[in-house]
Write a protein that holds these residues in place. Structure first.
Motif, short mmCIF file in Angstrom:
data_model
loop_
_atom_site.label_atom_id
_atom_site.label_comp_id
_atom_site.label_asym_id
_atom_site.label_seq_id
_atom_site.Cartn_x
_atom_site.Cartn_y
_atom_site.Cartn_z
N LEU A 109 -54.66 9.22 -2.72
CA LEU A 109 -54.17 9.35 -1.35
C LEU A 109 -53.21 8.22 -1.01
O LEU A 109 -53.45 7.06 -1.39
N SER A 110 -52.15 8.58 -0.29
CA SER A 110 -51.18 7.55 0.11
C SER A 110 -50.35 8.07 1.26
O SER A 110 -50.01 9.24 1.31
N ASN A 111 -50.01 7.16 2.17
CA ASN A 111 -49.04 7.51 3.20
C ASN A 111 -47.68 6.86 2.93
O ASN A 111 -46.87 6.69 3.82
N GLY A 112 -47.46 6.44 1.68
CA GLY A 112 -46.16 5.88 1.28
C GLY A 112 -46.17 4.39 1.03
O GLY A 112 -45.16 3.81 0.62
N ASN A 113 -47.33 3.76 1.24
CA ASN A 113 -47.42 2.31 1.03
C ASN A 113 -47.33 1.94 -0.45
O ASN A 113 -46.59 1.04 -0.84
N THR A 114 -48.11 2.62 -1.27
CA THR A 114 -48.10 2.45 -2.73
C THR A 114 -48.26 3.84 -3.33
O THR A 114 -48.47 4.81 -2.60
N ASN A 139 -41.59 3.57 3.75
CA ASN A 139 -41.37 4.56 4.78
C ASN A 139 -42.71 5.29 4.99
O ASN A 139 -43.01 6.26 4.30
N LEU A 140 -43.52 4.78 5.91
CA LEU A 140 -44.90 5.26 6.02
C LEU A 140 -44.99 6.55 6.82
O LEU A 140 -44.39 6.69 7.88
N LYS A 143 -52.86 3.77 8.32
CA LYS A 143 -51.53 3.34 7.87
C LYS A 143 -51.58 3.01 6.38
O LYS A 143 -50.85 3.55 5.59
N ARG A 144 -52.46 2.12 6.00
CA ARG A 144 -52.53 1.69 4.60
C ARG A 144 -53.82 0.93 4.33
O ARG A 144 -54.44 0.39 5.25
#
Ligand SMILES: [Fe+2]
Length: 321
Positions: free
Chosen positions: A55-60, A175-176, A187-188
């Motif tokens: 799972l990720s929202n774009g952080n890593t 770009n979260l 968020k992360r």
């Protein structure tokens, strides 16, 4: 292992920050749904052959790995809890330099892995928790790691298979994504609280090997928060707390105070529990359980400075850091 100094510049790995939390869960499909619906994390990719969701929202390339207790990576009788925690360094050549320095200092490793978007090295901390150091080796890891992924991992020998890449491929300003129709907009993943058995040895490992610096507290404190050079807290080492096999909590930054209110109001409805709320000048933290009873600290920072953190009650610190 003999390391001559506590000077951070002499540390073996130059950690930027904690990058992901890899945990065993009782059912990875249900856990994936729960982490989406409760905490607002999107599934980036899934490995059905390994019974794992990422799972990720774009952080890593993934902030959470949810690995089924029936996966081949689990031990017989595996319970939900920590599989490993992963630290990011800024480039592959920095990773390999750290590995070579650590080998020369007598550090023992479990192995290395090529995850196509990242190269990783694994070892254990003095309490026996598995720790990963990795560097991104692909620029567009979001494109390279999505959907269903089933592939064999090629062998990677640090510093031998290829000339180590010097490019810095982590996203300095990610770009979260912000999901809608979820209880909490996560968020992360930023940090992890560890319930420590051998505090001195753990402090030495995370400062001298992992290269973290004390952000709050010190070697003599009940709790210490250690941070990489791009972070204000990656690992809290906690004395005398109850925890599940070393992991006390996973720290998840959320977008707003409204998310914390939503967690308090709604987490029970979807199978979690609010265990503790710490409403403090430094940080507002709400500690909840996931569907397996693992503790997740959802938080928003207010005035996150050591002298402000120092005004918190000692009993609250394990849930605040
Ligand atoms: Fe990992």
């Amino acid at each position: 292992m003999q390391l001559a100094t506590t000077d951070q510049s002499a540390a073996l790995f130059k950690t930027r920050r904690l990058a992901h939390s890899n945990i065993f869960v009782s059912d990875y499909v249900k856990a994936c749904d729960f982490y989406h619906d409760a905490f607002g994390f999107a599934e980036a990719y899934r490995q059905p052959d390994n019974l794992a969701s990422f799972l990720s929202n774009g952080n890593t390339y993934h902030d959470f790995a949810l690995v089924d207790v029936k996966s081949k990576y689990a031990k017989p009788g595996q319970r939900p809890g920590l599989n490993h925690l992963a630290f990011e360094v800024e480039s592959e050549d920095v990773l390999v330099a750290g590995y070579k320095a650590a080998l020369a200092a007598g550090v023992e490793f479990l192995g290395a892995a090529d995850h196509d978007v990242a190269h990783s090295i694994y070892l254990k901390d003095p309490d026996g928790n598995e720790v990963e150091f990795y560097a991104d080796v692909v620029e567009d890891w979001e494109e390279a790691r999505k959907g269903i992924i089933i592939k064999k991992k090629p062998q990677w020998i640090p510093g031998e298979t290829n000339v180590p890449d010097t490019r810095q491929l982590f996203k300095a300003v990610p770009n979260l994504k912000r999901l809608s129709n979820v209880l909490v907009q996560g968020k992360r993943v930023t940090h992890m609280g560890l319930a420590v058995r051998d505090f001195d040895a753990m402090y030495d490992f995370y400062t001298r090997v992992a290269g973290l610096r004390p952000f709050f507290g010190d070697r003599a404190s009940q709790c210490v928060l250690l941070a990489g050079f791009a972070s204000s807290g990656d690992i809290s080492l906690l004395r005398n707390v109850e925890a599940n096999d070393g992991m006390h909590h996973m720290g998840v930054e959320v977008w707003s105070e409204a998310d914390l209110e939503a967690a308090v109001d709604g987490i029970k409805r979807i199978g979690g529990q609010v265990m503790r709320e710490v409403d403090h000048a430094a940080r507002h933290a709400v500690c909840v359980t996931d569907a397996d009873g693992l503790l997740v600290q959802l938080y928003v920072n207010r005035d996150w400075r050591p002298d402000v953190i120092a005004t918190a009650d000692a009993a609250d610190l394990p849930f605040l850091l």
